[in-house]
Each structure stands twice: as structure tokens, then as C-alpha cells.
Scaffold this motif. Structure first.
Motif, PDB file in Angstrom:
ATOM      1  N   GLY A 191      12.706   4.399  10.686  1.00  0.00           N
ATOM      2  CA  GLY A 191      13.182   5.408   9.728  1.00  0.00           C
ATOM      3  C   GLY A 191      13.224   6.809  10.288  1.00  0.00           C
ATOM      4  O   GLY A 191      14.176   7.558  10.068  1.00  0.00           O
ATOM      5  N   ARG A 192      12.176   7.154  11.043  1.00  0.00           N
ATOM      6  CA  ARG A 192      12.096   8.516  11.571  1.00  0.00           C
ATOM      7  C   ARG A 192      13.268   8.817  12.503  1.00  0.00           C
ATOM      8  O   ARG A 192      13.853   9.890  12.460  1.00  0.00           O
ATOM      9  N   GLU A 193      13.626   7.821  13.346  1.00  0.00           N
ATOM     10  CA  GLU A 193      14.725   8.012  14.300  1.00  0.00           C
ATOM     11  C   GLU A 193      16.085   8.047  13.591  1.00  0.00           C
ATOM     12  O   GLU A 193      16.963   8.826  13.944  1.00  0.00           O
ATOM     13  N   ALA A 211      20.646   7.658   0.597  1.00  0.00           N
ATOM     14  CA  ALA A 211      19.557   7.084   1.397  1.00  0.00           C
ATOM     15  C   ALA A 211      18.263   7.843   1.184  1.00  0.00           C
ATOM     16  O   ALA A 211      17.215   7.231   0.995  1.00  0.00           O
ATOM     17  N   ASN A 212      18.341   9.175   1.208  1.00  0.00           N
ATOM     18  CA  ASN A 212      17.124   9.968   1.137  1.00  0.00           C
ATOM     19  C   ASN A 212      17.486  11.378   0.673  1.00  0.00           C
ATOM     20  O   ASN A 212      18.409  11.994   1.211  1.00  0.00           O
ATOM     21  N   GLN A 213      16.769  11.883  -0.332  1.00  0.00           N
ATOM     22  CA  GLN A 213      17.059  13.220  -0.864  1.00  0.00           C
ATOM     23  C   GLN A 213      16.968  14.289   0.221  1.00  0.00           C
ATOM     24  O   GLN A 213      17.734  15.250   0.236  1.00  0.00           O
ATOM     25  N   ASP A 236       0.845  -1.199   0.000  1.00  0.00           N
ATOM     26  CA  ASP A 236       0.000   0.000   0.000  1.00  0.00           C
ATOM     27  C   ASP A 236       0.885   1.254   0.000  1.00  0.00           C
ATOM     28  O   ASP A 236       1.208   1.805   1.052  1.00  0.00           O
ATOM     29  N   THR A 237       1.309   1.655  -1.204  1.00  0.00           N
ATOM     30  CA  THR A 237       2.164   2.835  -1.347  1.00  0.00           C
ATOM     31  C   THR A 237       1.834   3.525  -2.653  1.00  0.00           C
ATOM     32  O   THR A 237       0.945   3.078  -3.395  1.00  0.00           O
ATOM     33  N   SER A 238       2.521   4.614  -2.951  1.00  0.00           N
ATOM     34  CA  SER A 238       2.280   5.320  -4.214  1.00  0.00           C
ATOM     35  C   SER A 238       3.576   5.973  -4.684  1.00  0.00           C
ATOM     36  O   SER A 238       4.468   6.257  -3.866  1.00  0.00           O
ATOM     37  N   GLY A 268      17.819   3.833  -5.819  1.00  0.00           N
ATOM     38  CA  GLY A 268      17.391   3.639  -4.440  1.00  0.00           C
ATOM     39  C   GLY A 268      18.612   3.599  -3.537  1.00  0.00           C
ATOM     40  O   GLY A 268      19.698   4.039  -3.920  1.00  0.00           O
ATOM     41  N   ASN A 269      18.410   3.075  -2.338  1.00  0.00           N
ATOM     42  CA  ASN A 269      19.520   2.931  -1.394  1.00  0.00           C
ATOM     43  C   ASN A 269      20.159   1.557  -1.609  1.00  0.00           C
ATOM     44  O   ASN A 269      19.533   0.535  -1.320  1.00  0.00           O
ATOM     45  N   THR A 270      21.377   1.539  -2.120  1.00  0.00           N
ATOM     46  CA  THR A 270      22.067   0.264  -2.365  1.00  0.00           C
ATOM     47  C   THR A 270      23.132  -0.001  -1.304  1.00  0.00           C
ATOM     48  O   THR A 270      24.099  -0.719  -1.548  1.00  0.00           O
TER      49      THR A 270
HETATM   50  O1  UT7 Z   1      20.968   3.919   4.549  1.00  0.00           O
HETATM   51  C1  UT7 Z   1      20.766   3.707   5.902  1.00  0.00           C
HETATM   52  C2  UT7 Z   1      20.208   4.903   6.532  1.00  0.00           C
HETATM   53  N1  UT7 Z   1      18.772   4.953   6.341  1.00  0.00           N
HETATM   54  C3  UT7 Z   1      18.220   6.122   6.237  1.00  0.00           C
HETATM   55  O2  UT7 Z   1      18.895   7.119   6.210  1.00  0.00           O
HETATM   56  C4  UT7 Z   1      16.706   6.213   6.234  1.00  0.00           C
HETATM   57  C5  UT7 Z   1      16.284   7.391   7.055  1.00  0.00           C
HETATM   58  N2  UT7 Z   1      14.854   7.583   7.124  1.00  0.00           N
HETATM   59  C6  UT7 Z   1      14.122   7.977   6.069  1.00  0.00           C
HETATM   60  O3  UT7 Z   1      14.630   8.139   4.981  1.00  0.00           O
HETATM   61  C7  UT7 Z   1      12.660   8.308   6.304  1.00  0.00           C
HETATM   62  O4  UT7 Z   1      12.420   8.296   7.687  1.00  0.00           O
HETATM   63  C8  UT7 Z   1      11.710   7.335   5.592  1.00  0.00           C
HETATM   64  C9  UT7 Z   1      11.745   7.586   4.089  1.00  0.00           C
HETATM   65  C10 UT7 Z   1      12.062   5.909   5.910  1.00  0.00           C
HETATM   66  C11 UT7 Z   1      10.269   7.599   6.050  1.00  0.00           C
HETATM   67  O5  UT7 Z   1       9.916   8.970   5.841  1.00  0.00           O
HETATM   68  P1  UT7 Z   1       9.244   9.814   7.013  1.00  0.00           P
HETATM   69  O6  UT7 Z   1       8.926  11.135   6.467  1.00  0.00           O
HETATM   70  O7  UT7 Z   1      10.137   9.736   8.213  1.00  0.00           O
HETATM   71  O8  UT7 Z   1       7.892   9.042   7.226  1.00  0.00           O
HETATM   72  P2  UT7 Z   1       7.338   8.342   8.551  1.00  0.00           P
HETATM   73  O9  UT7 Z   1       8.111   7.118   8.888  1.00  0.00           O
HETATM   74  O10 UT7 Z   1       7.213   9.397   9.610  1.00  0.00           O
HETATM   75  O11 UT7 Z   1       5.890   7.916   8.074  1.00  0.00           O
HETATM   76  C12 UT7 Z   1       4.880   8.875   7.721  1.00  0.00           C
HETATM   77  C13 UT7 Z   1       3.622   8.138   7.309  1.00  0.00           C
HETATM   78  C14 UT7 Z   1       3.226   7.033   8.279  1.00  0.00           C
HETATM   79  O12 UT7 Z   1       1.820   7.033   8.395  1.00  0.00           O
HETATM   80  P3  UT7 Z   1       1.107   7.707   9.687  1.00  0.00           P
HETATM   81  O13 UT7 Z   1       1.679   6.987  10.866  1.00  0.00           O
HETATM   82  O14 UT7 Z   1       1.511   9.142   9.625  1.00  0.00           O
HETATM   83  O15 UT7 Z   1      -0.320   7.433   9.414  1.00  0.00           O
HETATM   84  C15 UT7 Z   1       3.668   5.782   7.594  1.00  0.00           C
HETATM   85  O16 UT7 Z   1       2.897   4.652   7.957  1.00  0.00           O
HETATM   86  O17 UT7 Z   1       3.825   7.505   6.052  1.00  0.00           O
HETATM   87  C16 UT7 Z   1       3.444   6.123   6.148  1.00  0.00           C
HETATM   88  N3  UT7 Z   1       4.290   5.347   5.249  1.00  0.00           N
HETATM   89  C17 UT7 Z   1       3.996   5.152   3.958  1.00  0.00           C
HETATM   90  N4  UT7 Z   1       2.973   5.554   3.191  1.00  0.00           N
HETATM   91  C18 UT7 Z   1       2.972   5.195   1.896  1.00  0.00           C
HETATM   92  C19 UT7 Z   1       5.463   4.733   5.518  1.00  0.00           C
HETATM   93  N5  UT7 Z   1       5.944   4.127   4.421  1.00  0.00           N
HETATM   94  C20 UT7 Z   1       5.040   4.372   3.432  1.00  0.00           C
HETATM   95  C21 UT7 Z   1       5.005   4.032   2.073  1.00  0.00           C
HETATM   96  N6  UT7 Z   1       3.965   4.453   1.342  1.00  0.00           N
HETATM   97  N7  UT7 Z   1       5.972   3.289   1.478  1.00  0.00           N
END
Ligand code: UT7
Length: 325
Positions: A217-219, A254-256, A30-32, A281-283
Motif C-alpha cells: 500500500g505504501r508504495e 481508493a483513499n481520501q 486487529d484494526t479499529s 470503500g474501494n470497489t
Molecule cells: O485502488 C487501487 C489503488 N490502491 C491504492 O491506491 C491504495 C494506496 N495505499 C493506501 O491507501 C495506503 O497505503 C493504505 C491505506 C493501504 C495504508 O496506509 P499507510 O498510511 O500507507 O499505512 P502503512 O501501510 O504505512 O501502515 C502503517 C501502520 C503499520 O504498522 P507499523 O509497521 O507502523 O507498526 C501497519 O501494520 O499501520 C498498520 N496497519 C494497520 N493498523 C490497523 C496496516 N493496516 C492496518 C489496519 N488497522 N487495517
């Protein structure tokens, strides 16, 4: 006073043929496309074919790097593979790469520092070369993260991809100033207190299984910009360069939003950074050498370019390497 430096002689990369787009993923979880692009910048990633292993990706990348370096594999005496997705629990994927390249001298081993693996591996190879123990090294970052993803977890499976990149390092005598070619400074860090924020929930000693990637991810995001910009600043201080004197930033992808945050903190313009995460993506450990290869092919890296590589990942681990091409 003359010093030995590790000069980057060649770079190469390999991506598996199959491309998985955000639209493809929206059929699985469930994503977009909108959510993934807006939150991460990722549009598509490559996925290894059945039977295509991390070592296969690494061998293909390393072969290209050796050709570009004009160095015969028989003259290589060190092979390091940074990977968190080895072919087998043991032996090291690096020995398979060693064998695949036809290298029979010296040593080969893996480095496990997840997304910071390539920065760790470069630092280790550089120290061996500077000590005089080895003369020519192949340093590979290779991953098949598709094999450790939980394809039902939309919070992680949309982020990662497979691929490999490699560089060839050679010991060369240089003058001993910051104008030298080669690796000029590096800094690696880790802090195990953050292990539970990004890990794989399996392993031979704990569950006797491979396990799946788990991330808060958030942390992780909360720590990323500060840790990355901190280690970049520490690396620059070692040479006295200011952030705007660097020709090109080649970060772990990892993330823009993390890349933008680091740029803002350092006051560096966006055109000085290499971005490949939209297509890869993140490889993990492969992302920096894949981005180096892209920048080289786009003529953004030339002989004399001052290049800053940085990464942060599971552990936490993080680090940076400054090199003149
Ligand atoms: O390479 C190793 C290092 N890794 C990283 O640097 C990753 C670091 N973290 C991130 O890049 C970001 O935290 C993510 C991309 C993983 C997530 O982005 P975010 O803005 O922190 O989103 P979030 O985790 O706060 O989630 C926001 C909402 C949540 O819904 P609720 O709780 O607000 O209702 C998630 O359930 O987005 C939801 N969500 C999604 N929705 C659609 C999480 N994943 C998805 C998804 N599609 N794939």
C-alpha cells in the motif's frame, strides 16, 4: 466539421444489501474504526450475498442505466464489462450481462485493467463508437472483491467492497468543438514494471486457483498522486481546459488522502470532487460509475456538466476521461 461523439445517455448503479462497517471488521482482524477512517476515509462497504455474482450486480446497474437513458436493450450493440472479479475464468462476464439484459446484437467482452477498468472500458467503447462500428454501448464496472480478499490480512481486507455501476453511450453527431456533448478526450496508460506492488497471487495459468489480493500500500500510495495528476493534466491539454474549468471530478475511490493530494496538486477546491468511498470503500472498476450515479442522483451532474473521471490501479494502469454530460 461535424463529428461523431459518444454521449452519455444514462447512468445506473447497484450495491449489495449487506453493509460491513469498520466496527464489524474490528471483530475479524486487529484494526479499529479510528485507524481505517484516519488512514483511508472509509467507514463502511457493501458485500455481495452468497451466490450473488459480479454479473448479477452488473445486470442490475445496467438495467437502471438503460431505463434512465430511455433506450431499449434490443438497440444496444456493444456491452463491455470492466472487472477483475469475473463470474468464471471464461466466458466474459459481459456476455452474461448481455444475456441478462436481452441484448442479442453486436459484441460483448470484458476489460481487465483492475481499478482503471472503467476508464479503459469507456475509452474502448468511445473509439468503437467514433469509428462507426457500434451505435449504442452499455459500459459496466462490476466487482465482487470480497471474493479475492484475504480476510486475515488487515492491510488489505479493510479497503475494498463490492458493487456495480453502468453508463449507456450513444453515437451522436456533434459540431466538433470542445463545447460538444459526449466524451471529449481520454488517455490510458500502463507500466508493467510495477506489477508486484498490487496483484492477485493466483490465476488459472500460474496456480490454477483464484488467489488473494496482495498490495504494498505504501508504495502504491507513493505513485498514485503523481500518476493521477499527470494523466489528468495530459487529458485537459487535449481540449485546452484548465483544471478549474471542470464542473465535477469523479475519481476512482481508493483513499481520501490520495483524492486530497490530487486536488492540492491541481489547485481544485474540495467541493468539485465526488466522494463515495466513506460508504462504498474501494470497489475497483465499479467505483467511478457508482460515484457518477451518486452525483447524478444528487443533481450535481446535469446536462452540459463537464466531468473528469480518473483512476489508477494494479499493473500499474491509470487513465482519465473528460466528458460533457
Ligand atoms: O485502488 C487501487 C489503488 N490502491 C491504492 O491506491 C491504495 C494506496 N495505499 C493506501 O491507501 C495506503 O497505503 C493504505 C491505506 C493501504 C495504508 O496506509 P499507510 O498510511 O500507507 O499505512 P502503512 O501501510 O504505512 O501502515 C502503517 C501502520 C503499520 O504498522 P507499523 O509497521 O507502523 O507498526 C501497519 O501494520 O499501520 C498498520 N496497519 C494497520 N493498523 C490497523 C496496516 N493496516 C492496518 C489496519 N488497522 N487495517
Amino acid at each position: 466539421m461535424a463529428v461523431i461523439r459518444s454521449v452519455i445517455r444514462g447512468v445506473g448503479a447497484y450495491l449489495p444489501k449487506r453493509v460491513l462497517t469498520n466496527a464489524d471488521l474490528a471483530k475479524i482482524v486487529d484494526t479499529s474504526d479510528d485507524w481505517i477512517v484516519e488512514r483511508t476515509g472509509i467507514r463502511e462497504r457493501h458485500i455481495a450475498a452468497d451466490g450473488e455474482m459480479t454479473s448479477d450486480l452488473g445486470i442490475a446497474a445496467a438495467k437502471k442505466a438503460l431505463v434512465r437513458a430511455g433506450i431499449d436493450p434490443v438497440d444496444i450493440d456493444l456491452v463491455i464489462c470492466a472487472t477483475a472479479t469475473p463470474d468464471r475464468t471464461f466466458p466474459a462476464t459481459a456476455v452474461r450481462i448481455q444475456q441478462g439484459l436481452g441484448v442479442t446484437k453486436g459484441a460483448a467482452f470484458d476489460v481487465q485493467a483492475v481499478c482503471s477498468g472503467f476508464v479503459y472500458a469507456l475509452t474502448i467503447a468511445d473509439n468503437f463508437i467514433k469509428s462507426g462500428q457500434f451505435k449504442r454501448a452499455v459500459v459496466v464496472g462490476a466487482e465482487t472483491f470480497s471474493r479475492i480478499l484475504d480476510w486475515e490480512d488487515r492491510t488489505t481486507c479493510v479497503l475494498f467492497g463490492d458493487g456495480a455501476g453502468a453508463v449507456v453511450l450513444e453515437a451522436q453527431s456533434q459540431i466538433g468543438t470542445r463545447e460538444d456533448r459526449g466524451i471529449l478526450a481520454s488517455r490510458i496508460r500502463s507500466d508493467g514494471r510495477f506489477e508486484d506492488l498490487l496483484y492477485v497471487d493466483g490465476g488459472p495459468s500460474s496456480t490454477k486457483t483464484v488467489g488473494h489480493l496482495r498490495m504494498n500500500g505504501r508504495e502504491v500510495f507513493r505513485h498514485a498522486v503523481q500518476k493521477i495528476s499527470g494523466v489528468i493534466e495530459e487529458t485537459l491539454v487535449m481540449t485546452g481546459y484548465a483544471p478549474d474549468e471542470i464542473d465535477l471530478y469523479v475519481p476512482h475511490q481508493a483513499n481520501q488522502r490520495i483524492l486530497d493530494g490530487v486536488l492540492r496538486k491541481l489547485g481544485v477546491p474540495a467541493e468539485k470532487i465526488v466522494v463515495t468511498l466513506d460508504r462504498h470503500g474501494n470497489t475497483s472498476a465499479a467505483s467511478i460509475p457508482l460515484a457518477l450515479n451518486q452525483a447524478f442522483e444528487d443533481h450535481r451532474i446535469n446536462e452540459g456538466s463537464l466531468v473528469l473521471m480518473e483512476a489508477m490501479g494494479g499493473g500499474f494502469t491509470w487513465g482519465a476521461v473528460l466528458a460533457r454530460w
